[in-house]
Write a protein that holds these residues in place. Structure first.
Motif, mmCIF file in Angstrom:
data_model
loop_
_atom_site.group_PDB
_atom_site.id
_atom_site.type_symbol
_atom_site.label_atom_id
_atom_site.label_comp_id
_atom_site.label_asym_id
_atom_site.label_seq_id
_atom_site.Cartn_x
_atom_site.Cartn_y
_atom_site.Cartn_z
ATOM 1 N N GLN A 85 -10.593 38.034 140.669
ATOM 2 C CA GLN A 85 -9.554 38.282 140.322
ATOM 3 C C GLN A 85 -8.647 38.466 141.656
ATOM 4 O O GLN A 85 -7.234 37.976 141.749
ATOM 5 N N THR A 88 -7.850 35.309 143.283
ATOM 6 C CA THR A 88 -6.687 34.456 142.545
ATOM 7 C C THR A 88 -5.450 35.077 142.781
ATOM 8 O O THR A 88 -4.337 34.307 143.002
ATOM 9 N N GLN A 89 -5.200 36.247 142.788
ATOM 10 C CA GLN A 89 -4.126 37.017 142.977
ATOM 11 C C GLN A 89 -3.631 36.648 144.151
ATOM 12 O O GLN A 89 -2.283 36.220 144.504
ATOM 13 N N SER A 91 -4.377 34.210 146.650
ATOM 14 C CA SER A 91 -4.035 32.779 146.508
ATOM 15 C C SER A 91 -2.681 32.487 145.927
ATOM 16 O O SER A 91 -1.945 31.782 146.461
ATOM 17 N N ARG A 92 -2.439 33.020 144.585
ATOM 18 C CA ARG A 92 -1.155 32.777 144.211
ATOM 19 C C ARG A 92 0.135 33.279 144.919
ATOM 20 O O ARG A 92 1.133 32.889 145.210
ATOM 21 N N SER A 93 -0.104 34.728 145.319
ATOM 22 C CA SER A 93 0.930 35.108 146.157
ATOM 23 C C SER A 93 1.238 34.273 147.315
ATOM 24 O O SER A 93 2.280 33.938 147.858
ATOM 25 N N GLU A 96 3.020 31.059 146.579
ATOM 26 C CA GLU A 96 4.417 31.303 146.351
ATOM 27 C C GLU A 96 5.117 31.326 147.655
ATOM 28 O O GLU A 96 6.128 30.713 148.149
ATOM 29 N N ARG A 160 7.913 26.767 140.343
ATOM 30 C CA ARG A 160 6.481 27.108 139.889
ATOM 31 C C ARG A 160 6.321 26.357 138.678
ATOM 32 O O ARG A 160 7.217 26.094 137.838
ATOM 33 N N GLY A 162 3.122 26.165 136.241
ATOM 34 C CA GLY A 162 1.562 26.872 135.875
ATOM 35 C C GLY A 162 1.356 27.797 136.915
ATOM 36 O O GLY A 162 2.011 28.408 137.555
ATOM 37 N N ASN A 163 0.130 27.344 137.826
ATOM 38 C CA ASN A 163 -0.135 28.108 139.132
ATOM 39 C C ASN A 163 0.349 27.357 140.161
ATOM 40 O O ASN A 163 -0.091 27.939 141.555
ATOM 41 N N ASP A 164 0.939 26.433 140.089
ATOM 42 C CA ASP A 164 1.059 25.380 141.429
ATOM 43 C C ASP A 164 2.613 25.722 141.752
ATOM 44 O O ASP A 164 3.642 26.306 140.918
ATOM 45 N N TRP A 165 3.240 25.532 142.709
ATOM 46 C CA TRP A 165 4.383 25.414 143.287
ATOM 47 C C TRP A 165 4.891 24.021 143.884
ATOM 48 O O TRP A 165 3.949 23.110 144.208
#
Length: 167
Positions: A85, A88-89, A91-93, A96, A160, A162-165
């Motif tokens: 978790q 994942t958090q 890597s998303r940050s 972005e 954004r 999904g999970n990609d930018w």
């Protein structure tokens, strides 16, 4: 004792008796799914209490063998989940943050130069309509109205998907 009494009563009638390990509210056994009220009734019952549920001309009779209170998991039990978790958090940050930096660089230097400075390969699309989709991005609608108000060669983003930018 109630469980043994139930088995003794079921045997001469050739009724199936299941002995289940610990159950939780979040993951009731498959055998309970056809009886919508059984799980709720079991969790409202006390030790050795008999619970019944009827659904679609079938009846289930259950006995609460033992009530074991829930407990907070030990860190060693959930270490991998916590790590996953967190990764994942983060890597998303980071994605972005980098997408915003790329968007700013694109505005200043253009898409090709910005992509080169970030060491990524720019992918452009052919002519698109609002109802189209772009491979690896999704619906063109995600770009918003800005994408259709820009001059040719200008960029929009970061956006954004999904999970990609994308820019």
């Amino acid at each position: 004792k109630a469980g043994k009494d139930l088995e003794a009563a079921a045997e001469p009638l050739n009724l199936k008796v299941l002995t289940l390990p610990k159950i939780t509210r979040r993951s009731p056994p498959a055998a309970f799914r056809e009886f919508r009220t059984l799980t709720a009734s079991l969790f409202a019952a006390g030790d050795s209490e008999v619970v019944t549920a009827t659904q679609d001309e079938k009846t289930a009779i259950a006995v609460v063998a033992e009530i074991v209170p829930e407990r907070q998991a030990e860190f060693d039990e959930v270490r991998e989940q916590v790590r996953d978790q967190y990764v994942t958090q983060e890597s998303r940050s980071l994605a972005e943050q980098r997408a915003k930096e790329l968007g700013e660089a694109t505005t200043q230097d253009g898409l090709t130069a910005a992509a080169r400075s970030f060491r990524i390969k720019p992918e452009t699309s052919d002519f698109v309509r609002r109802s189209d989709s772009i491979p690896n991005l999704g619906s063109v609608g995600a770009l918003g109205d800005d994408a259709f108000a820009l001059e040719t060669g200008k960029a929009v983003g970061p956006v954004r998907s999904g999970n990609d930018w994308a820019v």
